[in-house]
Design a protein around this motif. Sequence first.
Motif, PDB file in Angstrom:
ATOM      1  N   HIS A  20       8.222  -3.493 -17.360  1.00 55.19           N
ATOM      2  CA  HIS A  20       7.242  -2.780 -16.543  1.00 55.19           C
ATOM      3  C   HIS A  20       6.450  -3.751 -15.673  1.00 55.19           C
ATOM      4  N   GLU A  21       6.026  -4.844 -16.233  1.00 52.76           N
ATOM      5  CA  GLU A  21       5.230  -5.819 -15.497  1.00 52.76           C
ATOM      6  C   GLU A  21       6.053  -6.484 -14.397  1.00 52.76           C
TER       7      GLU A  21
ATOM      8  N   ARG B 222      -2.298 -12.200  -6.745  1.00 56.69           N
ATOM      9  CA  ARG B 222      -2.491 -11.244  -5.657  1.00 56.69           C
ATOM     10  C   ARG B 222      -3.605 -11.710  -4.723  1.00 56.69           C
TER      11      ARG B 222
ATOM     12  N   GLN C 190      -2.432  -9.699 -16.821  1.00 57.72           N
ATOM     13  CA  GLN C 190      -3.181  -8.952 -15.815  1.00 57.72           C
ATOM     14  C   GLN C 190      -4.079  -9.889 -14.999  1.00 57.72           C
TER      15      GLN C 190
ATOM     16  N   GLU D 247       5.453  -5.199  -1.036  1.00 54.75           N
ATOM     17  CA  GLU D 247       4.431  -4.538  -0.229  1.00 54.75           C
ATOM     18  C   GLU D 247       3.660  -5.548   0.609  1.00 54.75           C
TER      19      GLU D 247
ATOM     20  N   ALA E  56       7.332  -5.102  -6.856  1.00 51.79           N
ATOM     21  CA  ALA E  56       6.906  -4.106  -5.867  1.00 51.79           C
ATOM     22  C   ALA E  56       5.726  -4.615  -5.053  1.00 51.79           C
ATOM     23  N   TRP E  57       4.798  -5.344  -5.705  1.00 51.20           N
ATOM     24  CA  TRP E  57       3.654  -5.852  -4.949  1.00 51.20           C
ATOM     25  C   TRP E  57       4.074  -6.941  -3.965  1.00 51.20           C
TER      26      TRP E  57
ATOM     27  N   ARG F 170       8.527  -5.111 -12.826  1.00 45.81           N
ATOM     28  CA  ARG F 170       8.712  -4.112 -11.777  1.00 45.81           C
ATOM     29  C   ARG F 170       7.471  -4.012 -10.898  1.00 45.81           C
ATOM     30  N   ILE F 171       6.293  -4.040 -11.520  1.00 42.85           N
ATOM     31  CA  ILE F 171       5.043  -3.985 -10.760  1.00 42.85           C
ATOM     32  C   ILE F 171       4.905  -5.201  -9.854  1.00 42.85           C
ATOM     33  N   ALA F 172       5.188  -6.392 -10.383  1.00 40.20           N
ATOM     34  CA  ALA F 172       5.057  -7.621  -9.599  1.00 40.20           C
ATOM     35  C   ALA F 172       6.011  -7.613  -8.414  1.00 40.20           C
TER      36      ALA F 172
END
Length: 288
Positions: free
Chosen positions: A7-8, A216, A209, A18, A14-15, A10-12
């Motif tokens: 999950h982490e 980020r 996190q 973006e 995607a960011w 996938r989030i990274a």
Amino acid sequence: MESLMDHERRIAAAWFRELRDRIVAAFESLEDHGPATLPAGRFEVTSTRRDTDGGGGLMSVMRGGRVFEKVGVNWSEVHGTLAPRAQAAMASRGVPGIDSDPRFWASGISLVAHMQNPHAPAVHMNTRMFWTPGAWWFGGGSDLNPCIEYAEDTAHFHATLRAACDAHGAGYYDRFKAWADDYFFIPHRGRARGVGGVFFDDLNTGDWQADFAFTRAVGEAFLPAFMPLAERRSGQAWTDADRDAQLIHRGLYAEYNLVYDRGTKFGLETGHDANAVLMSLPPLAKWI
């Protein structure tokens, strides 16, 4: 069922994608408002695939624009098994378990801009996440590479990065500025390749996190740190001597990226698209 680290990751990924999209849009908007001596540039976008294992990315390159002579903004998400040299290099850095299990996953954004106007500084930025079965970490940074330095530009760039770092750790800016000064030094020339910035790697405080939030922040700081400089300098008059200084400075940049840069070595050793890996090289350079 998706694991926590799946999950982490996938989030990274995607960011990073973006952020790539926003920077590409900002650079094309800058082209639209740049000096009207040339057509406004646009990015050519190519999908990339690794020669071995899996994954790929997007290579976005603009050439011959009003503001940018060449700029690349790449995003990737790759996975597979490390080649022996890359595995040994990570083992030497103390990555847990890498000796016995060479599997990896990585995602990130990498950007290098070479400008038309010699008064406008070249710039580099990247942020990334790396995972192996025994560890995960973040890395990246941003550094400014003017051939003609303006103290106010350097001050603005560093102040923006300092603000981003200070929001996440009282000692982060000083620590990562010093790391950048050391990392972006060219030993065989006895000088830095630019005026520095921040650089970090192997960042794992145990709080995913918090480390992702800091990564980020470094990425988010890039446009406010760089865009005002590009806007200010791109319409400035320049001479043949200025262009000559720019081409000579680009030679230093090319030397560094081909001889010392960790990302270049890793990309080539893990079978990623060579054109994407070498996107950072300038379109023209000169040596004395």
